[in-house]
Scaffold this active site. Structure first.
Site, mmCIF file in Angstrom:
data_model
loop_
_atom_site.group_PDB
_atom_site.id
_atom_site.type_symbol
_atom_site.label_atom_id
_atom_site.label_comp_id
_atom_site.label_asym_id
_atom_site.label_seq_id
_atom_site.Cartn_x
_atom_site.Cartn_y
_atom_site.Cartn_z
ATOM 1 N N HIS A 1 -8.780 0.588 3.173
ATOM 2 C CA HIS A 1 -8.574 -0.847 3.348
ATOM 3 C C HIS A 1 -9.905 -1.597 3.324
ATOM 4 C CE1 HIS A 1 -4.327 -0.805 3.878
ATOM 5 N NE2 HIS A 1 -4.321 -0.235 5.062
ATOM 6 N N THR B 1 0.815 -1.212 0.000
ATOM 7 C CA THR B 1 0.000 0.000 0.000
ATOM 8 C C THR B 1 0.849 1.263 0.000
ATOM 9 O OG1 THR B 1 -1.720 -1.193 1.227
ATOM 10 C CG2 THR B 1 -1.868 1.226 1.168
ATOM 11 N N ARG C 1 -1.820 -9.397 -3.033
ATOM 12 C CA ARG C 1 -0.503 -10.024 -2.933
ATOM 13 C C ARG C 1 -0.678 -11.491 -2.537
ATOM 14 N NH1 ARG C 1 4.016 -7.822 1.437
ATOM 15 N NH2 ARG C 1 5.864 -8.825 0.531
#
Length: 331
Positions: free
Chosen positions: A135, A75, A157
């Site tokens: 988020h 991020t 990821r």
């Protein structure tokens, strides 16, 4: 191109309670005062009221750019890249760039933390496009975001590397020594910030298939690491600010990547010694602040092999296979 956003400008919001959490907030299940279960996701308790407020109050603009990520998937790097990319006409001199003196998180406001915390909201009325981050999983995003044509940049990821990075980060910022085994068990049960992780990723991936390509771009951290120039150009095209022939000739693509590289950002004075605070959040964590250095752990692909036992690998592989079965999605 955007106008530089002030990280300190605020406006009063009368509709939010200042001292007490809302009844809706109180009614969710809370484990150890750290994570609250809300619509199937585990939200950090300190940010839950901001999540609820942003859902009800945030009005997206069609020109907005929203970076959506689970925690610890790159991020900080993506915030730096996006800020440098969309503001490059305003900051052509990279020797005096805001990223040299500001943590990327201070330049790209967090929707549920910066924009809506207690009675304060950042004033971004003069910024266009507005560059924001969250988020929150797609299912919890404000309706105005889903109904607008604002751009969504989603990054995910490998779950194993995500877990290892999250474990290191949580122990560092909370000054705890939660064992790898204990943290892993909770991660596998979905009890991670804004988790379950696989549900977070799948919720946005499904939308990326249904939405027009101009609305959402779905990026894998590992692929960005392998081909950064390709993906930076792809991002620029998606955000309607492609690199000109002159910029290509001048090497602007590589200049931005160098500016935003781990080696460069992690060695800046502001990121080695600064502390990140979210105003008006009265938890001990945010009163004291989080070391900027906590956000800069070398994000090596495949580092999980140095931490996982065969049993851990088998367990998480089984969960991922089960959760993604029949979806067509592969981590």
């Amino acid at each position: 191109m955007s106008t530089l956003q002030s990280p300190s400008s605020t406006t009063d919001l009368e509709h939010l309670e200042e001292d007490e959490p809302s009844q809706e907030c109180k009614d969710v299940d809370i484990e150890k005062g750290q994570l609250s279960e809300y619509h199937g996701f585990w939200i950090p308790t300190w940010s839950l009221e901001g999540v609820m407020a942003s859902q009800k109050q945030f009005q997206a603009r069609d020109t907005d750019i929203l970076l959506v990520t689970p925690p610890k998937v790159g991020t900080t790097w993506l915030k730096a890249i996006l800020f440098a990319l969309v503001n490059r006409m305003h900051h052509p001199n990279l020797q005096e760039h805001p990223l040299l003196t500001n943590l990327p998180h201070a330049l790209v406001p967090i929707l549920e933390a910066d924009m809506y915390n207690k009675k304060k909201v950042k004033d971004l009325s003069h910024a266009s496009p507005r560059l924001l981050s969250t988020h929150m999983p797609y299912t919890l995003l404000p309706t105005s975001v889903k109904n607008s044509t604002c751009k969504i940049v989603y990054v995910y990821r490998n779950p194993k590397d995500t877990f290892v990075s999250l474990w290191h980060f949580m122990n560092r910022v909370h000054s705890t020594t939660v064992s790898l085994e204990e943290a892993f068990d909770k991660f596998c049960r979905g009890m991670s910030p804004f988790g379950p992780y696989w549900d977070h990723v799948l919720s946005c991936w499904k939308e990326s298939i249904d939405k027009p390509a101009r609305k959402m771009i779905f990026l894998k951290y590992e692929e960005m690491k392998e081909q950064p120039t390709t993906h930076l150009r792809r991002l620029a095209e998606f955000l309607d600010c492609p690199f000109s022939l002159e910029e290509e000739a001048k090497g602007t693509v590589n200049d931005i990547l160098r500016l935003c590289s781990f080696d460069n950002l992690s060695n800046l004075e502001v990121n080695k010694n600064g502390r990140f605070r979210i105003p008006n959040h009265e938890t001990t964590l945010f009163r004291q602040g989080i070391d900027h250095a906590s956000f800069f752990r070398q994000g090596n692909t495949g580092d999980w092999v140095n931490y996982f036992t065969p049993h851990m690998t088998k367990r998480l592989d089984h969960i991922i296979e089960e959760k993604t079965y029949g979806t067509g999605f592969k981590f």
